[in-house]
Design an enzyme around this catalytic site. Sequence first.
Site, PDB file in Angstrom:
ATOM      1  N   GLU A  12       0.805  -1.221   0.000  1.00 34.61           N
ATOM      2  CA  GLU A  12       0.000   0.000   0.000  1.00 34.61           C
ATOM      3  C   GLU A  12       0.839   1.273   0.000  1.00 34.61           C
ATOM      4  O   GLU A  12       0.531   2.199   0.736  1.00 34.61           O
ATOM      5  CB  GLU A  12      -0.927  -0.027   1.217  1.00 34.61           C
ATOM      6  CG  GLU A  12      -0.227   0.027   2.599  1.00 34.61           C
ATOM      7  CD  GLU A  12       0.107  -1.330   3.194  1.00 34.61           C
ATOM      8  OE1 GLU A  12       0.229  -2.293   2.419  1.00 34.61           O
ATOM      9  OE2 GLU A  12       0.255  -1.425   4.426  1.00 34.61           O
TER      10      GLU A  12
ATOM     11  N   HIS B  43      -8.223  -3.638  -1.230  1.00 33.23           N
ATOM     12  CA  HIS B  43      -7.437  -3.782  -0.005  1.00 33.23           C
ATOM     13  C   HIS B  43      -6.365  -2.687   0.093  1.00 33.23           C
ATOM     14  O   HIS B  43      -6.287  -1.968   1.093  1.00 33.23           O
ATOM     15  CB  HIS B  43      -6.783  -5.166   0.040  1.00 33.23           C
ATOM     16  CG  HIS B  43      -5.980  -5.414   1.272  1.00 33.23           C
ATOM     17  ND1 HIS B  43      -6.487  -6.075   2.364  1.00 33.23           N
ATOM     18  CD2 HIS B  43      -4.729  -5.055   1.610  1.00 33.23           C
ATOM     19  CE1 HIS B  43      -5.564  -6.118   3.317  1.00 33.23           C
ATOM     20  NE2 HIS B  43      -4.485  -5.501   2.884  1.00 33.23           N
ATOM     21  N   GLU B  44      -5.571  -2.567  -0.958  1.00 38.26           N
ATOM     22  CA  GLU B  44      -4.466  -1.587  -0.898  1.00 38.26           C
ATOM     23  C   GLU B  44      -5.012  -0.171  -0.833  1.00 38.26           C
ATOM     24  O   GLU B  44      -4.471   0.678  -0.121  1.00 38.26           O
ATOM     25  CB  GLU B  44      -3.522  -1.763  -2.090  1.00 38.26           C
ATOM     26  CG  GLU B  44      -2.966  -3.180  -2.278  1.00 38.26           C
ATOM     27  CD  GLU B  44      -2.377  -3.820  -1.027  1.00 38.26           C
ATOM     28  OE1 GLU B  44      -1.960  -3.085  -0.110  1.00 38.26           O
ATOM     29  OE2 GLU B  44      -2.360  -5.061  -0.947  1.00 38.26           O
TER      30      GLU B  44
ATOM     31  N   HIS C 135      -6.047   0.841   2.632  1.00 45.40           N
ATOM     32  CA  HIS C 135      -4.920   1.252   3.483  1.00 45.40           C
ATOM     33  C   HIS C 135      -4.706   2.773   3.462  1.00 45.40           C
ATOM     34  O   HIS C 135      -4.045   3.299   4.362  1.00 45.40           O
ATOM     35  CB  HIS C 135      -3.635   0.568   3.024  1.00 45.40           C
ATOM     36  CG  HIS C 135      -3.403  -0.785   3.641  1.00 45.40           C
ATOM     37  ND1 HIS C 135      -3.376  -0.979   5.000  1.00 45.40           N
ATOM     38  CD2 HIS C 135      -3.162  -1.996   3.072  1.00 45.40           C
ATOM     39  CE1 HIS C 135      -3.124  -2.266   5.240  1.00 45.40           C
ATOM     40  NE2 HIS C 135      -3.011  -2.903   4.096  1.00 45.40           N
TER      41      HIS C 135
ATOM     42  N   GLU D  85      -4.031  -4.126   9.363  1.00 45.77           N
ATOM     43  CA  GLU D  85      -4.513  -5.156   8.445  1.00 45.77           C
ATOM     44  C   GLU D  85      -5.925  -5.659   8.748  1.00 45.77           C
ATOM     45  O   GLU D  85      -6.670  -5.998   7.836  1.00 45.77           O
ATOM     46  CB  GLU D  85      -3.527  -6.328   8.395  1.00 45.77           C
ATOM     47  CG  GLU D  85      -2.160  -5.949   7.826  1.00 45.77           C
ATOM     48  CD  GLU D  85      -2.211  -5.406   6.393  1.00 45.77           C
ATOM     49  OE1 GLU D  85      -3.268  -5.505   5.754  1.00 45.77           O
ATOM     50  OE2 GLU D  85      -1.184  -4.886   5.934  1.00 45.77           O
TER      51      GLU D  85
ATOM     52  N   ASP E 214       8.605  -9.770  10.413  1.00 47.61           N
ATOM     53  CA  ASP E 214       8.282 -10.611   9.271  1.00 47.61           C
ATOM     54  C   ASP E 214       8.216 -12.085   9.658  1.00 47.61           C
ATOM     55  O   ASP E 214       7.517 -12.873   9.030  1.00 47.61           O
ATOM     56  CB  ASP E 214       9.331 -10.391   8.175  1.00 47.61           C
ATOM     57  CG  ASP E 214       8.808 -10.793   6.803  1.00 47.61           C
ATOM     58  OD1 ASP E 214       7.641 -10.465   6.511  1.00 47.61           O
ATOM     59  OD2 ASP E 214       9.555 -11.442   6.050  1.00 47.61           O
TER      60      ASP E 214
ATOM     61  N   TYR F 256      -5.089 -10.043   9.844  1.00 47.04           N
ATOM     62  CA  TYR F 256      -6.011  -9.626   8.787  1.00 47.04           C
ATOM     63  C   TYR F 256      -7.407 -10.177   9.068  1.00 47.04           C
ATOM     64  O   TYR F 256      -8.394  -9.452   9.168  1.00 47.04           O
ATOM     65  CB  TYR F 256      -5.576 -10.185   7.425  1.00 47.04           C
ATOM     66  CG  TYR F 256      -4.270  -9.679   6.869  1.00 47.04           C
ATOM     67  CD1 TYR F 256      -3.054  -9.982   7.463  1.00 47.04           C
ATOM     68  CD2 TYR F 256      -4.243  -8.916   5.704  1.00 47.04           C
ATOM     69  CE1 TYR F 256      -1.852  -9.545   6.921  1.00 47.04           C
ATOM     70  CE2 TYR F 256      -3.039  -8.473   5.152  1.00 47.04           C
ATOM     71  CZ  TYR F 256      -1.856  -8.791   5.770  1.00 47.04           C
ATOM     72  OH  TYR F 256      -0.678  -8.359   5.233  1.00 47.04           O
TER      73      TYR F 256
END
Length: 591
Positions: free
Chosen positions: A260, A284-285, A288, A307, A363, A371
């Site tokens: 995003e 979705h993006e 953001h 998310e 990560d 999400y």
Amino acid sequence: MSTYANIDAFITKHLVLDLTADFDSRTLLGTAELMFERRDPGATEVVLDTRDLQVRKAEASSGGASWVDAAFRLDPATAAFGSALRVTVPRDADRLRITYASSPAAKGLQWLTPPQTSGKKLPFLFSQAQAIQARSFIPIQDTPAVRMTYDATIRVPKELVAVMAAEAAPGEKGSGVFHFRMPQPIPSYLIAIAIGDLTFQPMSDRTGVWAEPAAIAAAAKEFEDTEQMIKTTEALYGPYRWGRYDLLVLPPSFPFGGMENPRVTFATPTVIVGDKSLVALVAHELAHSWSGNLVTNATWQDFWLNEGFTTYLERRIVEAVYGKRLSDMERIIGLRDLAQARADLTVAGDRTLQPTLGDRDPDDAYSVVPYELGALFLSFLEDKFGRDTFDRFLRRWFDEHAFQSVTTAQFLEFLSKHLLSTRPGEVTEAQIQEWLHTESIPSFAVMPKSDALEKVEQARDAWLMSGSVEALALASAAWSTQEWVHFIDALPRKLDADRLSALDRRFKLTDSPNSEIAHVWFRLAIANRYTPAFPAMERYMIRIGRRKLIVPLYRDLALTADGKAMAKRIYAKAREGYHPVAQSTVDDLLN
Ligand SMILES: [Zn+2]
């Protein structure tokens, strides 16, 4: 906190980059100038995050009129966070200029050779800074708690075009020098750059697509509803505050679905399938731009604030633009992904909305849990208080926290004050706590339902009973990507070879150009050692670097000894085309 920066003493307010992209040495080199607000008037050491940077010089200044050399040292690196850069500065210093070069193996950059692009003629570079990889190409306070504006000058070979997730100043075409300006304060993970044989096609006054020439027409067609999505989101959650919204289509090695980056979403080409069935990624993006970029998780432990909210918004946008049938299917597929993620995660706390990261790279805790569980939490609140009330509540949350970084505690306080208290007893404190800390889905969650996918399951049952591919062909004539994915995914994991090849012959699944359908088909093929699919699967795993599509294939293959040997053989050919973050995921899996 995932950062070494001493943000209690200094906060970056503005960044000035002047970088040259050297494709021969695979380095970005130049200067980063950071302007600070002092929080501790006596502090004489600035600590920045770096990873594998070659730091050549540090200078300090007050006001920027004159610069003096500043002593600096790099601490020994840790695998999770890289190395702290410590610069000694005078008491009145309010800015720092670092001269440096990134490493050819920088974790946040991927340098592609011409054969790894669509055009095959020119090289390509793109960055992916989330969660903590901005530090691998900029010495910076690499935490989402700090927001800064920036200016950048990017120098590239004359035949290439540079795009940043920022406002582009009109430059001279073919000069190789590009200027950018980011007027809204953003966290470091939203700094992004792409350089390649990029061309632009407008879709509306404020939307357009960047892509390699070979990919631009199909991308612009697939994403043509973007303007409508923005208008829909604005009607629900308030104005879009970033000026333009463009999409940049990357080569297939991009390790994510989308990123995003403000003003310019970076996207995988694997969602361009010709029927817009996967454009939930754009929703979705785009979402953001409210949840994440505008109101940002202050730490990576609060990732669900980015998310979970975005996944909830995404489904609302899809519902408004494409109808409830599609958004319901997306919700069910999300639930299935959640169940899979919970089964795959090895650290129990990572199955909750608030994982403990400790000294791990964020990560390493990444999954769809924040999400999907986050979106279920918000759907539960919507159900309890009604859609209109909940929409107004969310809009107020975005308005009152615009351009701020926020914690879960801040959200809970806001929730309690502006929603829960309006109808005391509707939702209990115990329920809220369960949402935050449960490793499973609370029993009182509101579960989605999809009539379309139930019909798919009926078609599956009928086919399993009769074996008639012609009856199945009739039932599936109008199926979208989601329905095919659900059909294949809901088949028994063990099927005999005759059935598989009948299915394959009739529906050409092995050769499906749709990366999502091919993905679930290859998983079924691995489970059954259906070898006719393997050559196509190998080509797929070499061509595509999107983690969501390749990692499960490696994981499935690694379950058996000969599967693992095959996975290693494919990976030996595929690895150099993968992004460093995908490489490290697969490295871990196969070693
Ligand atoms: Zn997202």
